[in-house]
Design a protein around this motif. Sequence first.
Motif, PDB file in Angstrom:
ATOM      1  N   GLU A 125       0.827  -1.204   0.000  1.00 58.91           N
ATOM      2  CA  GLU A 125       0.000   0.000   0.000  1.00 58.91           C
ATOM      3  C   GLU A 125       0.865   1.259   0.000  1.00 58.91           C
ATOM      4  O   GLU A 125       0.549   2.240  -0.682  1.00 58.91           O
ATOM      5  CB  GLU A 125      -0.925  -0.018   1.214  1.00 58.91           C
ATOM      6  N   VAL A 129       1.037   4.349  -2.909  1.00 56.59           N
ATOM      7  CA  VAL A 129       0.906   5.774  -2.605  1.00 56.59           C
ATOM      8  C   VAL A 129       2.104   6.561  -3.123  1.00 56.59           C
ATOM      9  O   VAL A 129       1.961   7.672  -3.630  1.00 56.59           O
ATOM     10  CB  VAL A 129       0.748   5.984  -1.078  1.00 56.59           C
ATOM     11  N   GLY A 134      -0.312   8.088  -7.136  1.00 62.13           N
ATOM     12  CA  GLY A 134      -0.773   7.571  -5.856  1.00 62.13           C
ATOM     13  C   GLY A 134      -1.496   8.641  -5.051  1.00 62.13           C
ATOM     14  O   GLY A 134      -1.151   9.815  -5.119  1.00 62.13           O
ATOM     15  N   THR A 135      -2.518   8.243  -4.299  1.00 66.08           N
ATOM     16  CA  THR A 135      -3.322   9.188  -3.528  1.00 66.08           C
ATOM     17  C   THR A 135      -3.046   9.041  -2.042  1.00 66.08           C
ATOM     18  O   THR A 135      -3.077   7.936  -1.500  1.00 66.08           O
ATOM     19  CB  THR A 135      -4.821   8.972  -3.789  1.00 66.08           C
ATOM     20  N   LEU A 136      -2.768  10.168  -1.396  1.00 66.68           N
ATOM     21  CA  LEU A 136      -2.517  10.208   0.039  1.00 66.68           C
ATOM     22  C   LEU A 136      -3.630  10.990   0.721  1.00 66.68           C
ATOM     23  O   LEU A 136      -3.927  12.123   0.349  1.00 66.68           O
ATOM     24  CB  LEU A 136      -1.168  10.887   0.321  1.00 66.68           C
ATOM     25  N   THR A 222      -1.918  14.035  -4.329  1.00 71.48           N
ATOM     26  CA  THR A 222      -1.565  13.073  -5.369  1.00 71.48           C
ATOM     27  C   THR A 222      -0.067  13.131  -5.621  1.00 71.48           C
ATOM     28  O   THR A 222       0.506  14.213  -5.742  1.00 71.48           O
ATOM     29  CB  THR A 222      -2.326  13.340  -6.674  1.00 71.48           C
ATOM     30  N   LYS A 223       0.567  11.963  -5.732  1.00 70.73           N
ATOM     31  CA  LYS A 223       2.001  11.904  -6.021  1.00 70.73           C
ATOM     32  C   LYS A 223       2.259  12.283  -7.454  1.00 70.73           C
ATOM     33  O   LYS A 223       1.647  11.776  -8.378  1.00 70.73           O
ATOM     34  CB  LYS A 223       2.527  10.488  -5.769  1.00 70.73           C
TER      35      LYS A 223
END
Length: 224
Positions: A125, A129, A134-136, A222-223
């Motif tokens: 996971e 991210v 990837g969403t944080l 968002t990364k």
Amino acid sequence: MQVRVLGAHNLETKETHHTCFLIDGVLAIDAGTVSEPINGISTKEPAFGLPALWIDEKQRHDAEHRNYTVVEPSSVIATYLTELIKRHADELLTRQEVNRLLDHLKESAGKLVEEVVPEVLKPGEIQRVLQPGGTLVLGLPTERNIFRDVLRLDYYDGNHLYAFSVRNSYKILNETGFSVESLFFHLPRCHGRLGYAIQKGWNYARWPFREYPSMAYWIIATKS
């Protein structure tokens, strides 16, 4: 002028592409505003593919006068490598590399890693991210708020070691390659439909003082 060639290997097609750099010259980039062409060695700006020319240092002033963007070779190489790493970040950040990062983090924050991994978050996971796209979702108590300063109430009963202002959170996220998508402030003891309506109205308004009366906030980032 001396020519140096860097090879960029495509991990998908197994092909190697070469980019030429003239370390004794400068790169004149045409961003679409050039008034008159200048003599030089035709090429493409390697990071974004813009038309460009390698020229002598003595041509710099003339190129800038004609609306070229003139860049030093070191800056060109740095930008090129940065963009190359971004494009292949998902290939570079493997599960094994994530485990290495966690092992390194244990040296300075061992207790944190033990409490979070793998009970709360699994390495897979964390890998998702940290990859591009990837969403944080991050929830934090505010650094200064009226409930803590006046009423002596703490959002998490004093269990948090640190609290961050929204400004500092944005700064840390930007420095680590995350782009903030949305921000949501949390008011205490707002429950049910009325509480939801109050929370929604509080976050909809763009008041400059929203942070201080809020005990906590949520950030979605968002990364890059």
